[in-house]
Design a protein around this motif. Structure first.
Motif, mmCIF file in Angstrom:
data_model
loop_
_atom_site.group_PDB
_atom_site.id
_atom_site.type_symbol
_atom_site.label_atom_id
_atom_site.label_comp_id
_atom_site.label_asym_id
_atom_site.label_seq_id
_atom_site.Cartn_x
_atom_site.Cartn_y
_atom_site.Cartn_z
ATOM 1 N N PHE A 101 0.826 -1.209 0.000
ATOM 2 C CA PHE A 101 0.000 0.000 0.000
ATOM 3 C C PHE A 101 0.860 1.259 0.000
ATOM 4 C CE2 PHE A 101 -3.183 -2.908 1.972
ATOM 5 C CZ PHE A 101 -4.177 -2.755 1.018
ATOM 6 N N GLY A 102 0.627 2.119 -0.979
ATOM 7 C CA GLY A 102 1.238 3.436 -1.042
ATOM 8 C C GLY A 102 0.169 4.497 -0.975
ATOM 9 N N ASN A 103 0.395 5.613 -1.687
ATOM 10 C CA ASN A 103 -0.498 6.759 -1.536
ATOM 11 C C ASN A 103 -1.076 7.300 -2.835
ATOM 12 O OD1 ASN A 103 0.152 7.265 1.465
ATOM 13 N ND2 ASN A 103 2.156 7.200 0.497
ATOM 14 N N SER A 104 -0.782 6.664 -3.970
ATOM 15 C CA SER A 104 -1.276 7.206 -5.235
ATOM 16 C C SER A 104 -1.067 6.177 -6.334
ATOM 17 C CB SER A 104 -0.508 8.486 -5.598
ATOM 18 O OG SER A 104 0.859 8.185 -5.848
ATOM 19 N N GLY A 105 -1.637 6.472 -7.496
ATOM 20 C CA GLY A 105 -1.452 5.604 -8.644
ATOM 21 C C GLY A 105 -0.018 5.589 -9.120
ATOM 22 N N THR A 106 0.616 6.747 -9.159
ATOM 23 C CA THR A 106 2.002 6.784 -9.625
ATOM 24 C C THR A 106 2.920 6.022 -8.667
ATOM 25 O OG1 THR A 106 3.664 8.242 -10.626
ATOM 26 C CG2 THR A 106 2.726 8.967 -8.544
ATOM 27 N N GLU A 107 2.623 6.043 -7.366
ATOM 28 C CA GLU A 107 3.384 5.240 -6.403
ATOM 29 C C GLU A 107 3.160 3.749 -6.626
ATOM 30 O OE1 GLU A 107 3.828 5.826 -2.125
ATOM 31 O OE2 GLU A 107 3.130 7.874 -2.422
ATOM 32 N N ALA A 108 1.926 3.386 -6.960
ATOM 33 C CA ALA A 108 1.645 1.979 -7.250
ATOM 34 C C ALA A 108 2.450 1.513 -8.448
ATOM 35 C CB ALA A 108 0.150 1.782 -7.496
ATOM 36 N N VAL A 109 2.568 2.374 -9.467
ATOM 37 C CA VAL A 109 3.365 2.047 -10.652
ATOM 38 C C VAL A 109 4.847 1.982 -10.294
ATOM 39 C CG1 VAL A 109 4.124 2.908 -12.907
ATOM 40 C CG2 VAL A 109 1.688 2.904 -12.310
ATOM 41 N N GLU A 110 5.333 2.964 -9.533
ATOM 42 C CA GLU A 110 6.734 2.951 -9.115
ATOM 43 C C GLU A 110 7.062 1.638 -8.393
ATOM 44 O OE1 GLU A 110 9.158 5.102 -9.568
ATOM 45 O OE2 GLU A 110 8.213 6.979 -10.149
ATOM 46 N N THR A 111 6.173 1.205 -7.522
ATOM 47 C CA THR A 111 6.374 -0.050 -6.793
ATOM 48 C C THR A 111 6.477 -1.224 -7.763
ATOM 49 O OG1 THR A 111 5.176 0.799 -4.872
ATOM 50 C CG2 THR A 111 5.366 -1.600 -5.068
ATOM 51 N N ALA A 112 5.559 -1.271 -8.733
ATOM 52 C CA ALA A 112 5.571 -2.368 -9.706
ATOM 53 C C ALA A 112 6.863 -2.373 -10.517
ATOM 54 C CB ALA A 112 4.364 -2.261 -10.625
ATOM 55 N N LEU A 113 7.338 -1.191 -10.913
ATOM 56 C CA LEU A 113 8.573 -1.116 -11.690
ATOM 57 C C LEU A 113 9.766 -1.602 -10.866
ATOM 58 C CD1 LEU A 113 8.207 2.341 -13.511
ATOM 59 C CD2 LEU A 113 7.432 0.090 -14.259
ATOM 60 N N LYS A 114 9.852 -1.143 -9.635
ATOM 61 C CA LYS A 114 10.949 -1.575 -8.770
ATOM 62 C C LYS A 114 10.907 -3.081 -8.534
ATOM 63 C CE LYS A 114 12.233 0.670 -5.090
ATOM 64 N NZ LYS A 114 12.176 1.402 -3.786
#
Length: 461
Positions: free
Chosen positions: A121-134
């Motif tokens: 769990f993060g705080n936004s859609g772009t954070e969700a994408v960043e997590t997936a990329l990492k």
């Protein structure tokens, strides 16, 4: 003597300064743009799929805060859940305990994608994408991410690396190693995978920019190619997820598609508390969090906070109890069918596409000589001006808020709250038909406004 903070009094005293405050302290181009196109309204309150100005005028929301307001504004169940969690006085965000709400929300989310096992769990859609990329890069040990032309996955540096719009990327290089492939082009995907350095492909099952759907069979075939090359399929469902397209996730419209990572956000918030989530397979999470030393190798200070988790749990409860997804299918089919019926009626209307309550209305070059000249003049000044000419009277004359679906696109995107009803569909169709009639008359206020837009476009070159 200190004075107790009174938010109501502050808004009453300073609320009228909203545009001046934004111009002075925030992004000065936003109020400028709103003034130019006549969108500088003052909205006082919102409820469901509607909001209201100071005079009590009712506006129909066909934008849903870019998809955030899935259940509309101020749904009573979500609102109560937030009051309840605040009143509970939880020892939130100690960072050295395990609160129940994140686990409960993860359990409920994963029930809708049973092939996945864990959630960050993060705080936004772009954070969700960043997590997936990492996670994809770490789990595969490879650096490169593939994405599709015209994609939009966010605006932070990592997600910007997989953003298909040059206008967002210009001036922010260098970005992550990446490569764009056309949506639906399996040969292009195969060529890149053969190079052996691809961690995964991130794809929106229906692209937000322009509302372009992945061709039938593409996601499943792409998944097979990726698995063959030991790369991951990442589904960005930030806008399409949680019922928007008439299934809980848009990838579920195609049998056999089981992404390795799924990104969600927006509507999970209930429109109140920012939240993002990255769902994934157990082996990916176990690789990233491979030891106690790596327990915080990827984290977010406000991730899993109690308010966001309570909002998410309430949203999922409402979706189930009020059968939101089934309602989206009904209302979306009605809206799309009625819009599609207009394509043969209006020469400026080129296409209607999308699924559920994510619909793109595309305008195109007219056949008649009278309209063709006006269309050519607009296109010469700046592509996308005609769509803006439709959006503006929808708001100014009919009090309906819509958006152009991307820079230089002659497409309007409809992503209303999932709770819109048949009366709302009737209201939109009546207004849209009136605007189209005006456009095809060859004169009137709409084309006068077009001249204003042309002058603005030329001045900004």
């Amino acid at each position: 003597m200190t004075t107790e903070f009174d938010l109501g009094a502050l808004l009453a005293e300073r609320g009228a300064e909203r545009y001046e405050l934004h111009t002075k302290y925030l992004n000065p181009q936003l109020p400028r743009m709103l003034h130019t196109i006549g969108f500088d309204k003052v909205y006082e309150r919102g409820e469901g799929a509607h909001f209201f100005d100071a005079d009590g005028n009712d506006y129909l929301d066909m934008l849903a805060g870019f998809g955030v307001m899935g259940l509309g504004r101020h749904h009573p169940v979500v609102r109560k859940a937030l009051h309840d969690v605040l009143d509970a006085g939880l020892a939130d965000l100690t960072r050295f305990d395990c609160q129940p709400l994140p686990g409960l929300l993860a359990e409920r989310l994963l029930a809708h994608s049973p092939h996945l096992d864990r959630v960050f769990f993060g705080n936004s859609g772009t954070e969700a994408v960043e997590t997936a990329l990492k996670f994809a890069r770490y789990a595969t040990g490879r650096p490169r991410i593939l994405y599709c032309d015209h994609a939009f996955h966010g605006l932070t540096t990592g997600s910007l690396s997989v953003n298909g719009e040059d206008g967002f990327r210009d001036g922010f290089a260098p970005l992550l190693p990446d490569t764009a492939v056309p949506l639906g082009d399996l040969d292009a995907l195969a060529r890149e995978l053969k190079k052996g350095d691809v961690a995964g492909l991130i794809v929106e099952p229906i692209q937000g920019k322009g509302v372009h759907e992945a061709p039938p069979g593409y996601l499943r075939a792409a998944q097979e190619l990726l698995r063959r090359h030991k790369a991951l399929l990442i589904a960005d469902e930030v806008q399409t997820g949680l019922g928007r397209t008439g299934d809980f996730y848009a990838y579920q419209h195609e049998d056999g598609v089981e992404p390795d990572l799924v990104c969600v956000a927006k509507a999970l918030s209930g429109g109140y508390v920012p939240v993002g989530a990255t769902l994934g397979r157990d082996w990916i999470f176990r690789k990233v969090y491979s030891s106690m030393d790596r327990v915080l190798v990827h984290s977010a200070s406000f991730g899993s906070n109690a308010q966001a988790m309570a909002a998410g749990l309430a949203v999922l409860s409402v979706m189930e109890n009020e059968q939101i997804v089934a309602g989206v299918r009904r209302t979306g089919d009605l809206l799309k069918a009625r819009l599609t019926a207009l394509v043969d009626r209006y020469e400026l209307l080129a296409d209607v596409r999308g699924r559920g309550l994510m619909i793109g209305i595309e305008f195109g070059r007219p056949s008649s000589l009278k309209l063709r000249g006006r269309w050519t003049m607009l296109q010469a000044a700046r592509k996308g001006l005609f769509a803006q000419m439709v959006v503006v009277p929808l708001l100014q004359r009919h009090r309906i808020l819509t958006q152009v679906s991307g820079d230089h696109l002659e497409v309007i995107k409809l992503i209303p709250p999932l709770v819109v009803d048949e009366a709302d569909v009737d209201r939109f169709l009546t207004a849209f038909t009136a605007v189209m009639d005006d456009a095809h008359s060859g004169g009137g206020l709409m084309w006068d406004f077009g001249k204003t837009l042309i002058k603005q476009a030329v001045a900004n070159r």
